[in-house]
Design a protein around this motif. Structure first.
Motif, short mmCIF file in Angstrom:
data_model
loop_
_atom_site.label_atom_id
_atom_site.label_comp_id
_atom_site.label_asym_id
_atom_site.label_seq_id
_atom_site.Cartn_x
_atom_site.Cartn_y
_atom_site.Cartn_z
N CYS A 27 0.69 12.53 -1.65
CA CYS A 27 1.23 11.29 -1.06
C CYS A 27 2.22 10.69 -2.03
O CYS A 27 2.04 10.79 -3.25
CB CYS A 27 0.11 10.27 -0.83
SG CYS A 27 -0.94 10.70 0.54
N THR A 29 3.05 7.38 -2.10
CA THR A 29 2.45 6.13 -2.58
C THR A 29 1.04 6.07 -2.00
O THR A 29 0.69 6.88 -1.15
CB THR A 29 3.24 4.91 -2.06
OG1 THR A 29 3.33 5.01 -0.63
CG2 THR A 29 4.65 4.85 -2.64
N ARG A 30 0.28 5.13 -2.47
CA ARG A 30 -1.11 5.04 -2.02
C ARG A 30 -1.28 3.82 -1.11
O ARG A 30 -1.00 2.69 -1.52
CB ARG A 30 -2.02 4.90 -3.24
CG ARG A 30 -3.46 5.00 -2.91
CD ARG A 30 -4.12 6.05 -3.83
NE ARG A 30 -5.49 6.27 -3.43
CZ ARG A 30 -5.89 7.38 -2.84
NH1 ARG A 30 -5.07 8.35 -2.56
NH2 ARG A 30 -7.15 7.53 -2.52
N CYS A 31 -1.71 4.05 0.13
CA CYS A 31 -1.93 2.92 1.04
C CYS A 31 -3.13 2.11 0.52
O CYS A 31 -4.04 2.66 -0.09
CB CYS A 31 -2.20 3.42 2.45
SG CYS A 31 -0.85 4.46 3.06
N TYR A 33 -5.71 0.79 1.74
CA TYR A 33 -7.07 0.97 2.27
C TYR A 33 -7.58 2.39 2.03
O TYR A 33 -8.69 2.74 2.41
CB TYR A 33 -7.09 0.68 3.78
CG TYR A 33 -6.04 1.47 4.54
CD1 TYR A 33 -6.32 2.75 5.00
CD2 TYR A 33 -4.76 0.95 4.74
CE1 TYR A 33 -5.35 3.50 5.66
CE2 TYR A 33 -3.78 1.69 5.38
CZ TYR A 33 -4.09 2.94 5.85
OH TYR A 33 -3.13 3.69 6.49
N CYS A 34 -6.77 3.24 1.41
CA CYS A 34 -7.03 4.68 1.45
C CYS A 34 -7.96 5.16 0.35
O CYS A 34 -7.76 4.87 -0.83
CB CYS A 34 -5.72 5.44 1.35
SG CYS A 34 -5.99 7.20 1.37
N THR A 38 -6.08 12.47 -2.61
CA THR A 38 -4.63 12.65 -2.64
C THR A 38 -4.17 12.81 -4.10
O THR A 38 -4.86 12.42 -5.03
CB THR A 38 -3.87 11.44 -2.05
OG1 THR A 38 -4.08 10.31 -2.90
CG2 THR A 38 -4.34 11.09 -0.65
N GLY A 83 -3.94 13.10 2.82
CA GLY A 83 -2.63 13.36 2.27
C GLY A 83 -1.51 13.17 3.31
O GLY A 83 -1.67 12.56 4.34
N ASN A 117 3.74 11.31 8.75
CA ASN A 117 3.88 9.93 8.26
C ASN A 117 5.32 9.51 8.57
O ASN A 117 6.26 10.22 8.20
CB ASN A 117 3.62 9.91 6.75
CG ASN A 117 3.64 8.53 6.18
OD1 ASN A 117 4.51 7.72 6.52
ND2 ASN A 117 2.69 8.23 5.30
N ARG A 154 1.68 0.45 3.51
CA ARG A 154 2.33 1.60 4.15
C ARG A 154 3.78 1.69 3.67
O ARG A 154 4.42 0.68 3.40
CB ARG A 154 2.31 1.45 5.69
CG ARG A 154 0.92 1.45 6.28
CD ARG A 154 0.24 2.77 6.20
NE ARG A 154 0.85 3.78 7.06
CZ ARG A 154 0.46 5.05 7.07
NH1 ARG A 154 -0.51 5.48 6.29
NH2 ARG A 154 1.06 5.92 7.86
S1 SF4 Z 1 -3.59 6.68 4.20
FE1 SF4 Z 1 -2.60 8.69 4.36
S2 SF4 Z 1 -0.50 8.32 3.62
FE2 SF4 Z 1 -1.71 6.59 2.93
S3 SF4 Z 1 -2.36 7.14 0.85
FE3 SF4 Z 1 -3.99 7.77 2.25
S4 SF4 Z 1 -3.60 9.86 2.74
FE4 SF4 Z 1 -1.71 9.04 1.84
#
Ligand code: SF4
Length: 397
Positions: A27, A29-31, A33-34, A38, A83, A117, A154
């Motif tokens: 990824c 960047t890191r969302c 809530y995620c 990754t 990811g 994405n 996001r």
């Molecule tokens: S939600 Fe999806 S795009 Fe966003 S950091 Fe997590 S795996 Fe990556």
């Protein structure tokens, strides 16, 4: 609890049809809530990653994993998840699909899905994916409210999301799913309802709506702890879920799983494998699989994953033998997610367990509490049960 296990067969899977899951862990960047597995995206890793996944596949397809797989398999679905699979070059996606065909028997018309994405795809790549045999796209929109997208962390805005959806259609994909998120801290009913309305206007064939769950170690967890975001409101999240169920139904979608809606028969064939207690093989760092007799997790760390494969070893972080009782409970949890319900007599017969007695002993009070019904031999979650499914499932873990 009384002994409800009537006999103890090692239950072979009903058939040898499998789904393949390819985990693309990168990824940009890191969302917020995620909590998925990754790694930071590095274009230099794309080719090594692809070769390693293909090598792992080869170990499973030949003698190395024979004792685990113990049978020939027939691949019905291939799913690129992450990811961010759309970060991987489309020629490398094509190479992995070709390797699936070369190493396994694959049915004539497999479902091949890729998660896209909106921040990391474009029309030319979509065209190439289509040409490579990908026939289903799952687009991570999450919201069409720019302020919510920003707070979710996001990497795209609502315009990017709508534009890529149109590109996906324009290049010829006729099976498109959209992911939305509801119940996120600070996300209003208005925002959810407007996003849903705009998404339905785009006319996806399938919709997955996930209710926010706070996960340890996520950015939103620290924002909440520091008082920079206000906690999500469970009642509001429940209202949002009910609203989504109502509106999708009147738009002609079939609510077929707790979080999933489809129209025109466009169910997720791959995900149905999980819910129907079928075998799936996962490849890639952090992927997991279920072979019927075992559950396994691949090493998450890219270097460790690479080192294991360079020694010609399966890159396993864990391999657990499943007994019939474990599989029974997993199948009960996964199968109950289906809105049409789960046949307890079929499930019980498969594992030699009195499923009615088990459900009654472990969750009889939730039946009286109105979270599920037994209709004939089928366990069906009520609308309240769909919302509070974790309460039910916690009794069966
Ligand atoms: S939600 Fe999806 S795009 Fe966003 S950091 Fe997590 S795996 Fe990556």
């Amino acid at each position: 609890m009384s002994d409800i296990r009537t006999h103890n067969p090692i239950s072979p899977p009903d058939d040898n049809s499998v789904g393949i899951y390819i985990h693309v862990p990168f990824c940009r960047t890191r969302c917020h809530y995620c909590a998925f597995v990754t790694s930071p995206y590095d274009p230099g890793l794309e080719e090594p990653y692809t070769s390693l996944v293909i090598k792992e596949m080869g170990l499973w397809a030949t003698g190395k994993a024979r004792e685990i797989l113990a049978q020939d398999v027939l691949v019905e679905t291939i799913y690129f998840g992450g990811g961010t699979p759309s970060l991987l070059r489309s020629d490398l996606i094509a190479k992995i699909i070709d390797a699936c065909h070369a190493k396994f028997r694959v049915i004539a018309s497999p479902e091949i899905t890729i998660e896209i994405n909106p921040a990391s795809s474009h029309r030319r790549a979509l065209k190439e994916l289509c040409a490579a045999g990908v026939n289903r796209v799952s687009l991570g929109i999450q919201s069409l409210n720019d302020e919510d997208l920003r707070r979710m962390g996001r990497a795209h805005n609502s315009r990017d999301a709508v534009s890529i959806f149109k590109d996906i259609r324009a290049v010829g994909f006729d099976n498109v799913s959209v992911d939305l998120l509801a119940g996120f801290p600070g996300q209003s009913m208005n925002s959810v309802s407007n996003s849903l309305e705009q998404v339905l206007n785009l006319g996806p064939d399938h919709l997955s709506v996930y209710l926010f769950e706070l996960k340890e170690g996520t950015r939103i967890e620290s924002l909440l702890r520091d008082g920079k975001e206000s906690a999500s409101d469970d009642d509001l999240a429940a209202d949002q879920y009910e609203h989504i169920c109502r509106v999708t139904k009147s738009a002609g979608y079939d609510h077929y799983e707790i979080s999933n809606f489809s129209r025109g028969g466009h169910f997720s064939r791959h995900n149905l494998k999980y819910w129907n207690d079928e075998i799936y093989l996962g490849f890639g760092p952090g992927a997991h699989g279920m072979t019927g007799r075992h559950r396994y997790y691949d090493l998450m760390d890219f270097r460790q994953y690479q080192q294991a494969l360079s020694r010609n070893e399966l890159p396993l972080a864990s391999l657990t033998e499943l007994n019939p009782f474990t599989r029974f409970k997993d199948a009960l949890i996964m199968g109950s997610r289906l809105v049409e319900g789960l046949s307890l007599s079929r499930l019980g017969a498969r594992y030699g367990i009195d499923a009615f007695a088990f459900v009654d002993e472990t969750a009889g009070d939730l039946h009286s509490g109105g979270l599920y019904r037994i209709v004939g031999d089928t366990l069906v979650l009520t609308p309240r049960g769909l919302l509070l499914s974790n309460v039910i499932f916690s009794r069966w873990i």
